[in-house]
Structures are given as structure tokens and as C-alpha cells.
Design a protein around this motif. Structure first.
Motif, PDB file in Angstrom:
ATOM      1  N   GLN A  69      14.412  73.805  44.861  1.00  0.00           N
ATOM      2  CA  GLN A  69      13.170  73.267  44.333  1.00  0.00           C
ATOM      3  C   GLN A  69      12.939  73.812  42.941  1.00  0.00           C
ATOM      4  OE1 GLN A  69      10.062  74.241  47.056  1.00  0.00           O
ATOM      5  NE2 GLN A  69      10.590  72.586  48.448  1.00  0.00           N
ATOM      6  N   ARG A  70      12.479  72.941  42.085  1.00  0.00           N
ATOM      7  CA  ARG A  70      12.136  73.332  40.719  1.00  0.00           C
ATOM      8  C   ARG A  70      10.689  72.960  40.455  1.00  0.00           C
ATOM      9  NH1 ARG A  70      15.417  76.945  39.114  1.00  0.00           N
ATOM     10  NH2 ARG A  70      17.585  76.357  39.013  1.00  0.00           N
ATOM     11  N   ARG A  71      10.024  73.764  39.690  1.00  0.00           N
ATOM     12  CA  ARG A  71       8.646  73.494  39.283  1.00  0.00           C
ATOM     13  C   ARG A  71       8.664  72.506  38.119  1.00  0.00           C
ATOM     14  NH1 ARG A  71       4.852  76.402  41.254  1.00  0.00           N
ATOM     15  NH2 ARG A  71       3.522  76.207  39.423  1.00  0.00           N
ATOM     16  N   PHE A  72       7.552  71.808  37.955  1.00  0.00           N
ATOM     17  CA  PHE A  72       7.457  70.855  36.853  1.00  0.00           C
ATOM     18  C   PHE A  72       7.649  71.563  35.515  1.00  0.00           C
ATOM     19  CE2 PHE A  72       5.077  68.588  33.570  1.00  0.00           C
ATOM     20  CZ  PHE A  72       5.756  67.384  33.605  1.00  0.00           C
ATOM     21  N   ARG A 112       4.850  61.707  40.342  1.00  0.00           N
ATOM     22  CA  ARG A 112       5.566  62.627  39.455  1.00  0.00           C
ATOM     23  C   ARG A 112       6.985  62.866  39.971  1.00  0.00           C
ATOM     24  NH1 ARG A 112       3.120  68.307  37.610  1.00  0.00           N
ATOM     25  NH2 ARG A 112       2.353  67.112  35.857  1.00  0.00           N
ATOM     26  N   CYS A 113       7.142  63.041  41.274  1.00  0.00           N
ATOM     27  CA  CYS A 113       8.484  63.236  41.854  1.00  0.00           C
ATOM     28  C   CYS A 113       9.369  62.029  41.584  1.00  0.00           C
ATOM     29  CB  CYS A 113       8.386  63.498  43.351  1.00  0.00           C
ATOM     30  SG  CYS A 113       7.782  65.135  43.756  1.00  0.00           S
ATOM     31  N   PHE A 114       8.799  60.837  41.720  1.00  0.00           N
ATOM     32  CA  PHE A 114       9.558  59.619  41.451  1.00  0.00           C
ATOM     33  C   PHE A 114      10.061  59.617  40.004  1.00  0.00           C
ATOM     34  CE2 PHE A 114       9.626  55.333  39.657  1.00  0.00           C
ATOM     35  CZ  PHE A 114      10.574  54.729  40.469  1.00  0.00           C
ATOM     36  N   PHE A 115       9.175  59.915  39.059  1.00  0.00           N
ATOM     37  CA  PHE A 115       9.570  59.886  37.652  1.00  0.00           C
ATOM     38  C   PHE A 115      10.502  61.042  37.281  1.00  0.00           C
ATOM     39  CE2 PHE A 115       5.846  57.035  37.253  1.00  0.00           C
ATOM     40  CZ  PHE A 115       6.530  55.949  36.731  1.00  0.00           C
ATOM     41  N   LEU A 116      10.372  62.185  37.932  1.00  0.00           N
ATOM     42  CA  LEU A 116      11.325  63.275  37.690  1.00  0.00           C
ATOM     43  C   LEU A 116      12.703  62.919  38.232  1.00  0.00           C
ATOM     44  CD1 LEU A 116       9.149  66.454  38.325  1.00  0.00           C
ATOM     45  CD2 LEU A 116      10.050  65.627  36.140  1.00  0.00           C
ATOM     46  N   ILE A 140      20.833  73.518  37.131  1.00  0.00           N
ATOM     47  CA  ILE A 140      21.204  73.164  38.503  1.00  0.00           C
ATOM     48  C   ILE A 140      21.708  74.349  39.328  1.00  0.00           C
ATOM     49  CG2 ILE A 140      21.646  70.752  37.964  1.00  0.00           C
ATOM     50  CD1 ILE A 140      24.638  71.376  37.969  1.00  0.00           C
ATOM     51  N   ARG A 141      21.851  75.488  38.717  1.00  0.00           N
ATOM     52  CA  ARG A 141      22.232  76.676  39.495  1.00  0.00           C
ATOM     53  C   ARG A 141      21.129  76.981  40.497  1.00  0.00           C
ATOM     54  NH1 ARG A 141      24.451  80.537  34.715  1.00  0.00           N
ATOM     55  NH2 ARG A 141      26.466  79.528  34.490  1.00  0.00           N
ATOM     56  N   PRO A 142      21.505  77.307  41.736  1.00  0.00           N
ATOM     57  CA  PRO A 142      20.480  77.494  42.767  1.00  0.00           C
ATOM     58  C   PRO A 142      19.543  78.675  42.521  1.00  0.00           C
ATOM     59  CG  PRO A 142      22.662  77.964  43.645  1.00  0.00           C
ATOM     60  CD  PRO A 142      22.848  77.446  42.255  1.00  0.00           C
TER      61      PRO A 142
END
Length: 107
Positions: free
Chosen positions: A2-5, A44-48, A71-73
Motif C-alpha cells: 500500500q502506498r499513500r497518496f 482517487r484509487c481509480f485515477f491512481l 515499487i519496492r515493498p
């Protein structure tokens, strides 16, 4: 993962700075009020997701150091993206030339 906006926003800004003049897909704008609304989060998730799909279709961005760090975990995205060395015009040209070389086709 998971990444923050804010991490997506930082990635986008770093790509725009480092690949100045080249296409970098847009991300949704920040919203100060109502940013925890379920409908807003879903949009927002859709557009990200759209941002990421467009990003990986650009060969020079797909192979970028910025995306590799993102993309590194387990990584501190904020710190690692800002520590990348500045791309010189020559280095940028070397990264992009194999994908978009009009001159290469003429030689």
C-alpha cells in the motif's frame, strides 16, 4: 503493498522534474476537505490506477530509477526519491533515445 497518496504525488513530481519536457501521466489533484469520503477514495484509487497503467506504458518511465524505488515493498519513498542524483541533459537523452530516436532511424 500500500502506498499513500502523498507518495504517489512525490513520485509524480519527481518524474516531472527529472523528465522535463517528456510525457508524465497526470494524477488526481489533492483535496483538503472531504478526502476521507468513501466515494472520493474510490474515485482517487481509480485515477491512481489509471496513472500507474499509463506510467508503465512509457518505456523511459517504466525503466526509471524512480519507479524502481517506488515499487519496492519496503522503502522510504520520500527519502529515496529525493536522494536520486540529478539527471543531466546528456543522461536524460541517453535514457530516452533508445525508445524515441528519429535520428536513429535515419542513420
Amino acid at each position: 503493498m500500500q502506498r499513500r497518496f502523498s507518495e504517489f504525488h512525490l513520485l509524480h513530481n519527481q518524474l516531472k522534474i527529472r523528465y522535463l519536457g517528456l510525457y508524465v501521466p497526470p494524477i488526481p489533484s489533492k483535496k483538503k476537505m472531504g478526502n476521507m469520503d468513501a466515494a472520493f477514495i474510490e474515485e482517487r484509487c481509480f485515477f491512481l490506477n489509471m496513472f500507474f497503467k499509463q506510467l508503465v506504458r512509457c518505456p523511459y518511465l517504466l525503466e526509471s530509477d524512480e519507479l524502481k524505488l517506488f515499487i519496492r515493498p519496503i522503502t522510504n519513498v520520500d527519502k529515496n526519491l529525493t536522494l536520486l542524483s540529478k539527471l543531466t541533459n546528456q543522461k536524460l537523452l541517453e535514457k530516452v533515445l533508445p525508445f524515441y530516436s528519429i535520428l536513429g532511424e535515419l542513420q
